[in-house]
Design an enzyme around this catalytic site. Structure first.
Site, mmCIF file in Angstrom:
data_model
loop_
_atom_site.group_PDB
_atom_site.id
_atom_site.type_symbol
_atom_site.label_atom_id
_atom_site.label_comp_id
_atom_site.label_asym_id
_atom_site.label_seq_id
_atom_site.Cartn_x
_atom_site.Cartn_y
_atom_site.Cartn_z
ATOM 1 N N TYR A 33 -166.606 -61.150 109.684
ATOM 2 C CA TYR A 33 -166.032 -62.258 109.280
ATOM 3 C C TYR A 33 -164.865 -62.561 109.934
ATOM 4 O O TYR A 33 -163.649 -62.150 109.147
ATOM 5 C CB TYR A 33 -165.918 -62.288 107.574
ATOM 6 C CG TYR A 33 -167.328 -62.185 106.898
ATOM 7 C CD1 TYR A 33 -168.250 -63.241 107.167
ATOM 8 C CD2 TYR A 33 -167.676 -61.294 106.058
ATOM 9 C CE1 TYR A 33 -169.498 -63.297 106.586
ATOM 10 C CE2 TYR A 33 -168.802 -61.206 105.402
ATOM 11 C CZ TYR A 33 -169.777 -62.207 105.684
ATOM 12 O OH TYR A 33 -170.836 -62.252 105.121
ATOM 13 N N ASN A 38 -162.568 -69.283 102.420
ATOM 14 C CA ASN A 38 -162.000 -70.207 101.364
ATOM 15 C C ASN A 38 -161.641 -69.272 100.097
ATOM 16 O O ASN A 38 -160.512 -68.906 99.806
ATOM 17 C CB ASN A 38 -162.755 -71.374 100.952
ATOM 18 C CG ASN A 38 -162.243 -72.357 99.866
ATOM 19 O OD1 ASN A 38 -161.659 -71.869 98.811
ATOM 20 N ND2 ASN A 38 -162.497 -73.367 100.065
ATOM 21 N N TRP A 39 -162.638 -68.598 99.413
ATOM 22 C CA TRP A 39 -162.568 -67.981 98.162
ATOM 23 C C TRP A 39 -161.698 -66.446 98.427
ATOM 24 O O TRP A 39 -161.104 -66.019 97.714
ATOM 25 C CB TRP A 39 -163.616 -68.389 97.281
ATOM 26 C CG TRP A 39 -164.933 -67.559 97.409
ATOM 27 C CD1 TRP A 39 -165.412 -67.440 98.404
ATOM 28 C CD2 TRP A 39 -165.651 -67.000 96.293
ATOM 29 N NE1 TRP A 39 -166.907 -66.615 98.190
ATOM 30 C CE2 TRP A 39 -166.754 -66.355 96.812
ATOM 31 C CE3 TRP A 39 -165.366 -66.747 94.993
ATOM 32 C CZ2 TRP A 39 -167.753 -65.897 96.291
ATOM 33 C CZ3 TRP A 39 -166.247 -66.343 94.300
ATOM 34 C CH2 TRP A 39 -167.578 -65.524 94.799
ATOM 35 N N ASP A 40 -162.194 -66.072 99.699
ATOM 36 C CA ASP A 40 -161.702 -64.590 99.968
ATOM 37 C C ASP A 40 -160.254 -65.008 100.107
ATOM 38 O O ASP A 40 -159.458 -64.070 99.394
ATOM 39 C CB ASP A 40 -162.126 -64.491 101.374
ATOM 40 C CG ASP A 40 -163.568 -63.930 101.282
ATOM 41 O OD1 ASP A 40 -164.544 -64.850 101.308
ATOM 42 O OD2 ASP A 40 -163.853 -62.915 101.421
ATOM 43 N N TYR A 85 -169.193 -64.066 115.426
ATOM 44 C CA TYR A 85 -169.796 -64.847 114.255
ATOM 45 C C TYR A 85 -170.723 -65.580 114.535
ATOM 46 O O TYR A 85 -170.458 -66.742 115.330
ATOM 47 C CB TYR A 85 -168.749 -65.229 113.115
ATOM 48 C CG TYR A 85 -169.058 -65.866 111.675
ATOM 49 C CD1 TYR A 85 -169.670 -65.120 110.908
ATOM 50 C CD2 TYR A 85 -169.212 -67.232 111.889
ATOM 51 C CE1 TYR A 85 -170.165 -65.737 109.772
ATOM 52 C CE2 TYR A 85 -169.771 -67.737 110.641
ATOM 53 C CZ TYR A 85 -170.193 -66.936 109.703
ATOM 54 O OH TYR A 85 -170.663 -67.625 108.378
ATOM 55 N N GLN A 105 -166.621 -73.984 98.945
ATOM 56 C CA GLN A 105 -166.913 -72.656 98.335
ATOM 57 C C GLN A 105 -166.367 -72.548 96.843
ATOM 58 O O GLN A 105 -165.555 -73.652 96.549
ATOM 59 C CB GLN A 105 -166.289 -71.407 99.257
ATOM 60 C CG GLN A 105 -167.390 -70.707 99.830
ATOM 61 C CD GLN A 105 -166.537 -69.447 100.405
ATOM 62 O OE1 GLN A 105 -165.429 -69.241 100.811
ATOM 63 N NE2 GLN A 105 -167.540 -68.607 100.997
ATOM 64 N N GLY A 165 -171.224 -68.943 97.435
ATOM 65 C CA GLY A 165 -170.699 -67.465 97.948
ATOM 66 C C GLY A 165 -171.686 -66.309 97.452
ATOM 67 O O GLY A 165 -171.706 -65.307 98.028
ATOM 68 N N ASP A 167 -174.858 -65.956 98.592
ATOM 69 C CA ASP A 167 -175.664 -66.469 99.426
ATOM 70 C C ASP A 167 -177.208 -66.443 99.459
ATOM 71 O O ASP A 167 -177.853 -67.497 99.427
ATOM 72 C CB ASP A 167 -175.462 -65.792 100.926
ATOM 73 C CG ASP A 167 -173.979 -66.275 101.420
ATOM 74 O OD1 ASP A 167 -172.870 -66.557 100.469
ATOM 75 O OD2 ASP A 167 -173.618 -65.870 102.647
ATOM 76 N N ARG A 200 -178.563 -57.175 104.410
ATOM 77 C CA ARG A 200 -178.340 -58.856 104.735
ATOM 78 C C ARG A 200 -179.469 -59.832 104.240
ATOM 79 O O ARG A 200 -180.518 -59.415 104.263
ATOM 80 C CB ARG A 200 -178.065 -58.633 106.138
ATOM 81 C CG ARG A 200 -176.837 -58.280 106.723
ATOM 82 C CD ARG A 200 -175.288 -58.764 106.140
ATOM 83 N NE ARG A 200 -175.365 -60.246 106.655
ATOM 84 C CZ ARG A 200 -174.543 -61.142 106.377
ATOM 85 N NH1 ARG A 200 -173.364 -60.614 105.384
ATOM 86 N NH2 ARG A 200 -174.398 -62.353 106.621
ATOM 87 N N GLU A 396 -167.783 -53.970 101.147
ATOM 88 C CA GLU A 396 -167.944 -55.283 100.889
ATOM 89 C C GLU A 396 -168.690 -55.574 99.388
ATOM 90 O O GLU A 396 -168.357 -56.187 98.669
ATOM 91 C CB GLU A 396 -168.932 -56.088 102.011
ATOM 92 C CG GLU A 396 -168.914 -57.676 101.579
ATOM 93 C CD GLU A 396 -169.729 -58.145 102.871
ATOM 94 O OE1 GLU A 396 -170.271 -57.656 103.737
ATOM 95 O OE2 GLU A 396 -169.941 -59.398 102.853
#
Ligand code: DGY
Length: 426
Positions: A33, A38-40, A85, A105, A165, A167, A200, A396
């Protein structure tokens, strides 16, 4: 001795934040990434504030500098070129001055800004920075209710799983059956170069993520059209709870800063949302469920999205029922809170949002439980989170059964949350 270990862990977390810091924004992790999410970013700002308050404000300001004229704040800002990415700006083609994605997000900014303000040592700086952000966050909230709640029901829908978020949550499986894959342009994933493919989302899921992206792109990213044109419209209780909490926090902050119009509008959004949330409650699961707006039915899938509403001011009996649900789950998982109920045969301990534990989600759940007096369960979640870091580092996400680190490594928001957990525990 204990506080020495705590200080050492905080120092290691700060190292991760500094490593991923690009000056005025922070990437989630290298390779997987490489842009601003956004929310990260909003949750990362809380970690940054522990050692540099001005830098924390900048993190959120950079995100909002790329807000669209209609008010939406995109989920990715592609500040630089980086082909590690996929899908990059050449796929999104949103035609913005700085390339961004075209979806959004979870709206965690209102909560984060209030928390930064409340804790600020430099109140003058905080008031100045918060005052400038207030109308922007308010515009984003207004955008949500205008564009994602077109019939004024009080709850907003996501139109792409990436918006939640979460996914590849099991919550989306049934609705995804409606999303076609014909016409998806050939593509090469990059995420599986950086993380184990078994952790994933699958190819079948990626095809549908891309079909939706292409569909919205063909509509010119016109937000007035996207909701109704999407075959995927899900009212996610967790997503709504975050928006409701942010609206309530923004209302409080606006009141403190004398911005009464913003306060009134956000208070009304939060109150209406809380009343509407009742429709998503499930006695059978002891938590909330998603609503599939296209068919008007609750989705029978007990995910952490239905536990997250404790982050907002839902009725006390609902919070107590969710606390009991978490205790039940804690009897089966070594680490809590898994992103899906272990009793569901679709639970997968290692695959992204189909079972693993995420510390950001733990943080919001623990915050809500502690605020409503469920301190023991809140402490249990905090302990689980801190144990995961001690045993498995800043991953993560984590396997709730074994604690194995999963997905990307040296992850920014995990590090930020660890600082939050450890500082609040002292
Ligand atoms: C991804 O690409 O995995 C992201 O979660 C999209 O935001």
């Amino acid at each position: 001795m204990i506080s020495l270990a705590v200080n050492e862990t905080i120092a290691r977390a700060v190292e991760v934040l500094r490593e991923n810091d690009h000056g005025d924004y922070t990437i989630p992790t290298k390779g997987l990434y490489p842009f601003q999410w956004n929310w990260d970013s909003c949750l990362t700002a809380l970690g940054l504030a522990h050692y540099d308050e001005a830098r924390a404000w900048t993190e959120i300001e950079t995100l909002f500098a790329h807000q669209w004229p209609d008010g939406v704040v995109p989920h990715i800002v592609f500040h630089v070129l980086n082909d590690s990415y996929f899908p990059g700006p050449e796929i999104w083609r949103t035609n913005r001055p700085t390339a961004t994605s075209g979806i959004t997000q979870p709206a965690v900014a209102g909560f984060a800004v209030r928390r930064l303000f409340d804790r600020a040592k430099d109140k003058e700086l905080a008031a100045e920075r918060a005052r400038a952000l207030l109308p922007k966050i308010d515009a984003w909230h207004r955008w949500f209710y205008e564009n994602r709640d077109p019939r004024g029901e009080g709850l907003v829908a996501i139109i792409h799983p990436w918006e939640s978020g979460r996914d590849n949550s099991i919550d989306w499986d049934d609705a995804f059956e409606r999303v076609p894959t014909e016409g998806v342009e050939a593509y090469t994933r990059r995420d599986t170069l950086h993380a184990d493919p078994a952790h994933r989302p699958t190819k079948a899921q990626y095809d549908r993520y891309l079909w939706l992206l292409q569909h919205f792109r063909a509509l010119g990213w016109d937000n007035a059209k996207l909701h109704d044109a999407s075959p995927f419209q899900i009212v996610d209780p967790g997503f709504n709870a975050i928006l409701i909490r942010s609206a309530a926090d923004l209302a409080d902050l606006a009141e403190t800063l004398g911005e009464m119009e913003i306060a009134k509008a956000n208070r009304a959004r939060a109150e209406k949302g809380l009343l509407a949330m009742e429709r998503l409650w499930s006695d059978a699961h002891g938590q909330y469920l998603c609503l599939d707006r296209v068919i008007g039915k609750l989705v029978d899938s007990a995910s952490v999205g239905g536990i997250l509403p404790v982050f907002s001011a839902i009725p006390k009996p609902r919070i107590a029922a969710i606390a009991a649900t978490i205790e039940r789950i804690a009897g089966k998982a070594r680490y809590i809170v898994p992103s899906h109920d272990l009793d569901d045969p679709r639970f997968d301990a290692k695959r992204y949002w189909r079972g693993p534990v995420w510390l950001v989600v733990n943080y919001m759940i623990a915050d809500g439980l502690a605020a409503s007096g469920h301190t023991q369960v809140a402490q249990r979640i905090t302990r689980s989170s801190v144990d995961l870091i001690a045993e498995s580092g800043f991953a993560e996400y984590y396997d709730p059964l074994s604690g194995e680190p999963l997905g990307g490594g040296r992850f920014t928001w995990t590090a930020a949350m660890v600082i939050e957990f450890l500082k609040s525990e002292r």
